[in-house]
Design an enzyme around this catalytic site. Structure first.
Site, PDB file in Angstrom:
ATOM      1  CG  HIS A   1      -2.243  -0.873   1.195  1.00 47.28           C
ATOM      2  ND1 HIS A   1      -2.774  -1.578   1.732  1.00 47.28           N
ATOM      3  CD2 HIS A   1      -3.009  -1.086  -0.247  1.00 47.28           C
ATOM      4  CE1 HIS A   1      -3.750  -2.389   1.590  1.00 47.28           C
ATOM      5  NE2 HIS A   1      -3.833  -1.882   0.174  1.00 47.28           N
TER       6      HIS A   1
ATOM      7  CB  CYS B   1       3.907 -11.143   4.812  1.00 52.52           C
ATOM      8  SG  CYS B   1       4.858 -10.972   6.512  1.00 52.52           S
TER       9      CYS B   1
ATOM     10  CD  GLU C   1      -3.136  -8.624   7.475  1.00 54.06           C
ATOM     11  OE1 GLU C   1      -2.680  -7.656   7.631  1.00 54.06           O
ATOM     12  OE2 GLU C   1      -3.294  -9.458   8.747  1.00 54.06           O
TER      13      GLU C   1
ATOM     14  CB  CYS D   1       3.363  -8.949  12.470  1.00 55.27           C
ATOM     15  SG  CYS D   1       4.690  -7.762  11.655  1.00 55.27           S
TER      16      CYS D   1
ATOM     17  CB  SER E   1      -0.259   2.280   4.302  1.00 54.68           C
ATOM     18  OG  SER E   1       0.300   1.887   5.531  1.00 54.68           O
TER      19      SER E   1
ATOM     20  CB  SER F   1       3.962  -0.320   2.822  1.00 51.43           C
ATOM     21  OG  SER F   1       3.098   0.633   3.263  1.00 51.43           O
TER      22      SER F   1
END
Ligand code: F3S
Length: 281
Positions: free
Chosen positions: A44, A99, A129, A194, A222, A265
């Protein structure tokens, strides 16, 4: 403005492991063969995607657009299961840019469902996602925030997975609301946030406490950049910008220290341009 303004970069910012990996796969492929297309924007970040376009990478947005013989790289945030299956049935080379941490959300969600848990996915309903993760299980419930728990009716055990870019605070709030309503013993959390997100959020928060303004650089779409902006905004005046040009719209009068962070990103060269421009304000 004349006075010296100190510019401090957050300890962790910019490209994360998954984005570095996906970008490297695309660049490597562009050097070998063309044309190469990504399914959906690889990451993004419009500046990165524009740069890749210049180097010859296309973007396809539907299975129908994919021609036989093409080379397709799946985006870092993951693709819905039905899309992956349809792509695998085509005569193409499919390179897996997803990922590994995003894949882990899919696996954990599936594992919980197989063990009989009602799976709740904490995340933004409309985010790629989250849509992809939800597609891997039969009966997902997507929850964005603790308020949504009030109307929820679930019998039995609840298993929770988390969009990788969620803030720990939102996860804590949702879990607390679930425990209060359904009983602590019925809730199992697989915290799939994450580490890159965690590191960037903590570093941004710590920096925001020490400066007069925070500049958060990253794509307007993003999710992790938006989250960094939200977190910093609770501490100090913060601006989410995509490019150095947007600094012109900010009034730096009276600012002695400016903090900078960037989403996972955001390419390094975009960050460098912002720092350069800030030095000359
Ligand atoms: Fe992957 Fe985490 Fe980046 S999930 S794409 S390493 S923010």
């Amino acid at each position: 403005m004349g006075d010296y303004m100190e510019i401090i970069l957050a300890k962790y910012s910019g490209f994360c492991f998954g984005v570095t990996r996906a970008a490297a796969l695309l660049k490597e492929q562009l050097e070998k063969t063309k044309p190469v297309s990504t399914f959906g924007p690889l990451i993004h970040n419009p500046q990165f995607n524009e740069e890749m376009k210049k180097q010859g990478a296309g973007i396809v947005n539907s299975v129908e657009e994919v021609k036989d013989g093409s080379i397709i790289i799946s985006r870092a945030h993951g693709l819905e299961k039905s899309i992956i299956e349809a792509l695998k049935n085509k005569d193409i080379i499919l390179i897996d840019g997803v990922c590994p941490f995003v894949k882990s959300v899919h696996k954990k969600a599936l594992g919980l469902e197989e063990k009989g848990y009602q799976v709740i996915l904490i995340g933004e309903r409309e985010h790629a996602e989250v849509k992809a993760a939800a597609s891997y299980i039969k009966n997902p419930i997507i929850i964005e925030n603790a308020k949504e728990i009030t109307d929820l009716n679930i019998e039995g055990k609840i298993g929770v997975v988390v969009q990788t870019t969620q803030s720990q605070k939102n996860v804590d709030d949702v879990i607390l609301a679930l425990e209060n309503k359904f009983g602590k013993e019925n809730i199992k959390l697989e915290n799939t946030r994450c580490l890159a997100t965690e590191e960037r959020q903590t570093a941004a928060m710590n920096l925001a406490k020490k400066v007069d303004v925070m500049i958060i650089i990253g794509g307007k779409e993003s999710a992790n950049t938006k989250r960094l902006h939200e977190i910093c905004s609770t501490i100090i005046k913060s601006y989410h910008i995509e490019t150095a040009e947007e600094l012109n719209q900010i009034d730096f009068t009276g600012i002695n220290k400016a903090g900078i962070t960037a989403g996972a990103s955001t390419p390094q060269y975009v960050i460098d341009k912002v720092v350069e421009k800030l030095k000359n304000i």
